[in-house]
Design a protein around this motif. Structure first.
Motif, mmCIF file in Angstrom:
data_model
loop_
_atom_site.group_PDB
_atom_site.id
_atom_site.type_symbol
_atom_site.label_atom_id
_atom_site.label_comp_id
_atom_site.label_asym_id
_atom_site.label_seq_id
_atom_site.Cartn_x
_atom_site.Cartn_y
_atom_site.Cartn_z
ATOM 1 N N ALA A 302 0.806 -1.222 0.000
ATOM 2 C CA ALA A 302 0.000 0.000 0.000
ATOM 3 C C ALA A 302 0.838 1.271 0.000
ATOM 4 O O ALA A 302 0.284 2.361 0.053
ATOM 5 C CB ALA A 302 -0.935 -0.001 1.215
ATOM 6 N N ALA A 303 2.170 1.165 -0.024
ATOM 7 C CA ALA A 303 3.020 2.350 0.061
ATOM 8 C C ALA A 303 2.882 3.205 -1.196
ATOM 9 O O ALA A 303 2.804 2.688 -2.317
ATOM 10 C CB ALA A 303 4.475 1.939 0.261
ATOM 11 N N VAL A 304 2.811 4.520 -0.991
ATOM 12 C CA VAL A 304 2.762 5.469 -2.095
ATOM 13 C C VAL A 304 3.914 6.468 -1.942
ATOM 14 O O VAL A 304 4.421 6.693 -0.840
ATOM 15 C CB VAL A 304 1.414 6.223 -2.140
ATOM 16 N N ASP A 305 4.318 7.065 -3.062
ATOM 17 C CA ASP A 305 5.403 8.037 -3.073
ATOM 18 C C ASP A 305 4.790 9.433 -2.889
ATOM 19 O O ASP A 305 4.263 10.021 -3.827
ATOM 20 C CB ASP A 305 6.162 7.943 -4.394
ATOM 21 N N VAL A 306 4.835 9.961 -1.667
ATOM 22 C CA VAL A 306 4.242 11.261 -1.348
ATOM 23 C C VAL A 306 5.272 12.356 -1.621
ATOM 24 O O VAL A 306 6.397 12.305 -1.107
ATOM 25 C CB VAL A 306 3.769 11.307 0.117
ATOM 26 N N ILE A 307 4.896 13.345 -2.423
ATOM 27 C CA ILE A 307 5.719 14.531 -2.701
ATOM 28 C C ILE A 307 4.929 15.753 -2.246
ATOM 29 O O ILE A 307 3.763 15.931 -2.627
ATOM 30 C CB ILE A 307 6.072 14.633 -4.193
ATOM 31 N N LEU A 308 5.542 16.571 -1.400
ATOM 32 C CA LEU A 308 4.854 17.735 -0.860
ATOM 33 C C LEU A 308 4.724 18.818 -1.928
ATOM 34 O O LEU A 308 5.635 19.045 -2.746
ATOM 35 C CB LEU A 308 5.621 18.276 0.348
ATOM 36 N N ASP A 309 3.574 19.500 -1.926
ATOM 37 C CA ASP A 309 3.271 20.557 -2.883
ATOM 38 C C ASP A 309 3.633 21.898 -2.253
ATOM 39 O O ASP A 309 2.929 22.409 -1.381
ATOM 40 C CB ASP A 309 1.788 20.510 -3.258
ATOM 41 N N ALA A 310 4.751 22.496 -2.711
ATOM 42 C CA ALA A 310 5.205 23.762 -2.131
ATOM 43 C C ALA A 310 4.203 24.880 -2.358
ATOM 44 O O ALA A 310 4.181 25.861 -1.590
ATOM 45 C CB ALA A 310 6.564 24.131 -2.730
ATOM 46 N N ASP A 311 3.355 24.773 -3.380
ATOM 47 C CA ASP A 311 2.375 25.830 -3.663
ATOM 48 C C ASP A 311 1.291 25.911 -2.597
ATOM 49 O O ASP A 311 0.527 26.881 -2.575
ATOM 50 C CB ASP A 311 1.736 25.586 -5.035
ATOM 51 N N THR A 312 1.141 24.854 -1.771
ATOM 52 C CA THR A 312 0.130 24.886 -0.708
ATOM 53 C C THR A 312 0.741 25.175 0.654
ATOM 54 O O THR A 312 0.016 25.236 1.646
ATOM 55 C CB THR A 312 -0.604 23.534 -0.643
ATOM 56 N N ALA A 313 2.071 25.349 0.737
ATOM 57 C CA ALA A 313 2.743 25.486 2.022
ATOM 58 C C ALA A 313 2.548 26.881 2.609
ATOM 59 O O ALA A 313 2.437 27.883 1.888
ATOM 60 C CB ALA A 313 4.231 25.191 1.862
ATOM 61 N N HIS A 314 2.498 26.939 3.922
ATOM 62 C CA HIS A 314 2.449 28.207 4.653
ATOM 63 C C HIS A 314 3.707 29.016 4.317
ATOM 64 O O HIS A 314 4.783 28.443 4.108
ATOM 65 C CB HIS A 314 2.381 27.912 6.163
ATOM 66 N N PRO A 315 3.615 30.356 4.275
ATOM 67 C CA PRO A 315 4.787 31.174 3.911
ATOM 68 C C PRO A 315 6.002 30.972 4.799
ATOM 69 O O PRO A 315 7.127 31.257 4.374
ATOM 70 C CB PRO A 315 4.248 32.603 4.023
ATOM 71 N N GLN A 316 5.813 30.487 6.046
ATOM 72 C CA GLN A 316 6.960 30.259 6.926
ATOM 73 C C GLN A 316 7.658 28.932 6.663
ATOM 74 O O GLN A 316 8.682 28.648 7.271
ATOM 75 C CB GLN A 316 6.525 30.315 8.401
ATOM 76 N N LEU A 317 7.102 28.098 5.800
ATOM 77 C CA LEU A 317 7.649 26.759 5.578
ATOM 78 C C LEU A 317 8.538 26.743 4.339
ATOM 79 O O LEU A 317 8.250 27.407 3.337
ATOM 80 C CB LEU A 317 6.525 25.735 5.409
ATOM 81 N N LEU A 318 9.609 25.954 4.434
ATOM 82 C CA LEU A 318 10.515 25.744 3.315
ATOM 83 C C LEU A 318 10.436 24.272 2.906
ATOM 84 O O LEU A 318 10.739 23.381 3.700
ATOM 85 C CB LEU A 318 11.949 26.097 3.711
ATOM 86 N N VAL A 319 10.000 24.010 1.693
ATOM 87 C CA VAL A 319 9.880 22.652 1.162
ATOM 88 C C VAL A 319 11.089 22.377 0.280
ATOM 89 O O VAL A 319 11.472 23.207 -0.559
ATOM 90 C CB VAL A 319 8.581 22.481 0.360
ATOM 91 N N SER A 320 11.744 21.222 0.482
ATOM 92 C CA SER A 320 12.927 20.871 -0.291
ATOM 93 C C SER A 320 12.572 20.697 -1.769
ATOM 94 O O SER A 320 11.396 20.525 -2.132
ATOM 95 C CB SER A 320 13.557 19.589 0.245
ATOM 96 N N ASP A 321 13.607 20.740 -2.629
ATOM 97 C CA ASP A 321 13.382 20.639 -4.067
ATOM 98 C C ASP A 321 12.723 19.332 -4.471
ATOM 99 O O ASP A 321 11.939 19.276 -5.422
ATOM 100 C CB ASP A 321 14.711 20.820 -4.807
ATOM 101 N N ASP A 322 13.078 18.223 -3.747
ATOM 102 C CA ASP A 322 12.481 16.931 -4.105
ATOM 103 C C ASP A 322 11.127 16.709 -3.435
ATOM 104 O O ASP A 322 10.502 15.663 -3.626
ATOM 105 C CB ASP A 322 13.437 15.800 -3.743
#
Length: 847
Positions: A302-322
């Protein structure tokens, strides 16, 4: 004319003589050839009432009896009654006995082989007797006799506890009915030794027997068996008598043992407490193992490859390139008014991909972070002005605040943890409405949202708390793809090649069962698997293996027209079989013999040819039917209730245990226990029975399997309890009266009594001091002796050391001399070597 007439008469006589000769030869041949024998069984045939039986009868040597008359009838009745008649190629049973109608059958195909055996269905006790198998042709006939005996297995024995007699003996009565012929009933103790019965009764009703035996037990013998046997049939019921039953009777005449009983009870409570703690530890350990297996299964399937969407992140958060890490940073003011889809209060971010069906699982490392929220959220949730998350507004999460873990439902649920989670797994089953959270390293289920309703896409949700988070430690999404990073290119290439090959080959489908396959431990089971187009798989590789184990282990391998099981897992050796004839029809089903509980799990049927391959999955659930429930009679409580304990073990999966009264109404259990070990589940329930409940059933059920044990309460059993209460009341009253009389004389003798007590105490203390002084003196003497002994050993040791030292000096001197001598020898050898070299040089010059 006369001459022609003469010739014709002569020709007629010749023809008659020729026909007569043929008839004689035919008769001789027929009489010589048609001498056959009808053969029946040498021994009686036994059958159990209600089952089917075959009455053997055949012609020897084997010839067809299709064109003959076959008749079965009874010899032992007053008028021989027809059982079955076959004639002129059909069954003719119009005159058949009424009791045999629609219960007899001949196998017409077997008649061609000379087999005239009769199948008798739903055997009755009245069917016992002597049967005649009569076979007749036009020129011969013969018959055989079959002696048929019927057995009826009765009901399981029922034990009635019939109270105590005047000597303290416990009366137990065992009864069983519905047997034929008369069975043997016996009592056995826990060691299998036969116990003598006090009374025995045997009754015959219609055509069956009932037996009843009574035994008197004078002390606790632990487990008592009541066993009913008939040839190789046996039914058994057990009951356990504990010491509490007999202590109750003794208490009515020996109340002085109350203190001892209290002490024993306290010890038992301590032992039970320790046992409970150990059982709790074992349960926790087994629970961890189960959760570990669940996590491994989820990672695999059941494992899935989750990639965070930087466009939905709070302005204080930094999402890595990957898209795999998120941490706190400086506020990006330029984003606050540009994007409506971002979080503006909660420090949250969503995954890029949403899910609207099926199951998915991902893991997040939270190690070192002090505030976080993890879970899933609906696609349409409001992200502006968000101050709290809960399922009511579309968030299913767990969080960490101020060192405590919470499930964010309404109201919040505190999750007591001994250690903070380091890595959290999130599992969602969309169709079942289930969201579960796991502490991956501790192998612990944190919380589950159940029976939820999802009607739109769900997105992974990760948050670093509300408004602000000074901790710079990132949250990391774990990558659980089964193909490692360095193997991605190879995997992709293989998939492309496989796709091209498969598109050019014949398109077949391997089909397995839609539902799980259920099996009973100890029996055989067929695991279905076939090719949908019914194409022969004789020339194809066929492999059965277990994908749910840590390493996929081989169950059965068929290749190059033979089974190749050298690498087969040990527990399956000799228990798997393929039907090679069915392989021609595309049927690759696997027969698994003597099923074990460990066989439960997921199986893969993989079929591969030179041009295509496919597989099917078979889920196997193993059911193990445990031991019959055993009832323990465990004495009365202070309210007069009789404690009964029922226990059964060896079940898989966990069964249901219930108590029923004589009307079939379920009774509530006082205590329930369930334990699991390698042999399966063990269940134990306790109930308190009062005088109104006479017949009690303990029933264990699991799907369509059920075992039942019954115990009957006699009113006599409660008499000792009443007598004990009356005796205790009378003795208490006598003690109170005696106390009042003694109290009247106490003041007069109080001073003398106290003085005597003080003197006695002083004397005892003096004696104790003298004893202590004597022990101390003995210890001092012993110490002095030990010191002297140690001193002697020390002196001897010094002398021995001195002697060894002197010997070492002598040895040292000797070695030194030998060394000097060796040096002298070496110098002489060197001189000789020099002279030899000079001689060699001189010889060379002379040459």
């Amino acid at each position: 004319m006369p001459r022609e007439e003469y010739k014709m008469n002569l020709h007629s006589l010749e023809m008659k003589f020729f026909c007569l000769t043929l008839l004689i030869i035919s008769g001789i041949t027929d009489s010589g050839s048609e001498q056959y024998e009808v053969v029946g069984p040498a021994d009686p045939i036994f059958a159990v009432a209600g089952e089917d039986v075959i009455l053997p009868c055949s012609v020897k040597p084997n010839i067809s009896v299709v064109d003959m008359r076959v008749e079965w009838f009874r010899l032992d009745l007053k008028d021989s009654q027809l059982v079955h008649l076959y004639e002129d190629h059909v069954d003719k049973n119009t005159d058949q006995s009424q009791s045999y109608r629609r219960r007899t059958k001949l196998n017409h195909q077997e008649l061609q082989k000379g087999n005239a055996s009769l199948k008798l269905s739903s055997v009755q006790i009245s069917d016992k007797g002597h049967y005649k198998c009569f076979i007749q042709s036009k020129s011969w006939s013969d018959d055989a006799t079959v002696d048929f005996k019927v057995e009826a297995v009765g009901r399981p024995p029922v034990i009635t506890v019939d109270g105590f007699d005047h000597s303290g003996g416990l009366h137990l009565q065992c009864e069983s009915e519905g047997w034929y012929p008369e069975p043997d009933l016996e009592w056995l103790n826990s060691e299998g030794v036969r116990l003598s019965s006090e009374t025995t009764e045997t009754h015959r009703n219609a055509d069956r027997f009932s037996v009843k035996h009574t035994i008197i037990v004078h002390h606790s013998v632990g487990k008592i068996h009541c066993r009913v046997k008939l040839r190789h049939h046996m039914l058994e019921t057990q009951i356990i008598t504990t010491t509490n039953m007999f202590k109750l009777w003794r208490t009515s005449v020996t109340l002085l043992l109350v203190a001892v009983v209290l002490g024993v009870t306290s010890g038992i409570l301590i032992v039970v407490f320790v046992h409970k703690n150990r059982e709790c530890d074992r349960l926790l350990q087994s629970k961890k193992i189960i959760i570990m297996q669940d996590i491994i299964h989820l990672r695999t399937h059941a494992a899935v490859d989750v990639i965070l969407d930087a466009d939905t992140a709070h302005p204080q958060l930094l999402v890595s390139d990957d898209g795999k890490q998120v941490r706190g940073g400086k506020t990006r003011l330029e984003l606050m008014n540009l994007k409506e889809e971002i979080f503006k209060e909660y420090l949250g971010v969503l995954g890029k991909d949403g899910f609207s069906s099926g199951c998915f699982y991902f893991e997040v490392q939270v190690k070192g972070q002090t505030e976080w929220d993890l879970g899933v959220t609906r696609e349409s949730v409001n992200r502006e002005g968000l101050t709290i998350v809960s399922p009511m507004i579309g968030y299913w999460t767990v969080s960490l605040r101020d060192g405590e873990c919470w499930a964010r439902k309404s109201p919040h649920v505190s999750l007591p943890l001994s250690v903070k989670p380091q890595r959290v797994g999130v599992f969602v089953d969309y169709e079942k409405g289930l969201v579960s959270f796991y502490d991956v390293e501790a192998m612990f289920l944190l919380y589950s949202y159940t029976n939820q309703y999802f009607n739109e896409k769900l997105y992974p949700f990760v948050s670093l708390g509300y408004l602000r988070n000074e901790n710079s430690t990132p949250l990391i999404i774990y990558f659980l793809h089964p193909c490692p990073l360095e193997m991605k290119f190879i995997c992709l290439t293989l998939l492309i090649i496989s796709g091209i090959t498969y598109s050019r080959s014949e398109q077949y489908e391997v089909v397995g069962p839609a539902d799980p396959v259920f099996a009973v431990a100890g029996e055989d089971v067929i695991l279905p698997c076939s090719v949908k187009s019914n194409t022969s798989v004789v020339d194809i590789r066929l492999e059965w293996f277990r994908p749910d184990l840590k390493e996929a282990q081989l169950v059965h391998l068929y290749e190059d027209h033979e089974d190749r099981n050298t690498d087969q897992i040990e527990s399956y050796r000799g228990r798997t079989e393929l039907n090679h004839q069915e392989l021609q029809r595309g049927n690759a089903s696997l027969k698994l013999s003597s099923v074990q509980v460990s066989d439960e799990g997921r199986y893969k049927c993989f079929i591969q040819s030179k041009s295509w391959s496919d597989d099917a999955t078979v889920d196997v659930h193993v059911e193990a039917v445990g031991t019959p429930p055993v009832i323990t009679v465990d004495g009365f409580d202070d309210s007069g209730g009789l404690h009964l304990q029922c226990e059964s073990k060896g079940w898989n999966p966990e069964p249901d245990l219930e108590w029923l009264n004589s009307e079939g109404v379920s009774l509530s259990s006082e205590t329930t226990e369930t334990h699991r070990n390698t042999d399966g589940f063990r269940v134990k329930h306790t109930i308190i029975v009062y005088e109104r409940d006479r017949m009690i059933h303990c029933r264990v059920k699991m799907r369509h399997h059920m075992l039942d044990t019954m115990v009957i309460n006699s009113n006599k059993r409660f008499n000792p309890w009443r007598i004990s209460i009356i005796l205790i009341s009378a003795i208490v009253l006598l003690i109170v009266i005696a106390g009042m009389l003694i109290a009247a004389f106490i003041p007069k003798y109080k001073g003398i009594y106290q003085l005597n007590n003080e003197n006695e105490t002083i004397k005892q203390d003096h004696d104790k001091l003298q004893e202590v002084k004597r022990k101390i003196q003995e210890e001092c003497d012993n110490l002095q002796k030990e010191i002297s002994s140690i001193q002697k050993e020390s002196d001897e040791y010094k002398k021995r050391i001195k002697r060894e030292h002197e010997q070492l000096e002598i040895e040292k001197s000797r070695i030194k001399k030998e060394h000097d001598q060796l040096k002298e020898d070496m110098s002489r050898i060197q001189e000789c070597s020099s002279e030899c070299n000079q001689l060699v040089q001189y010889g060379n010059r002379r040459k």
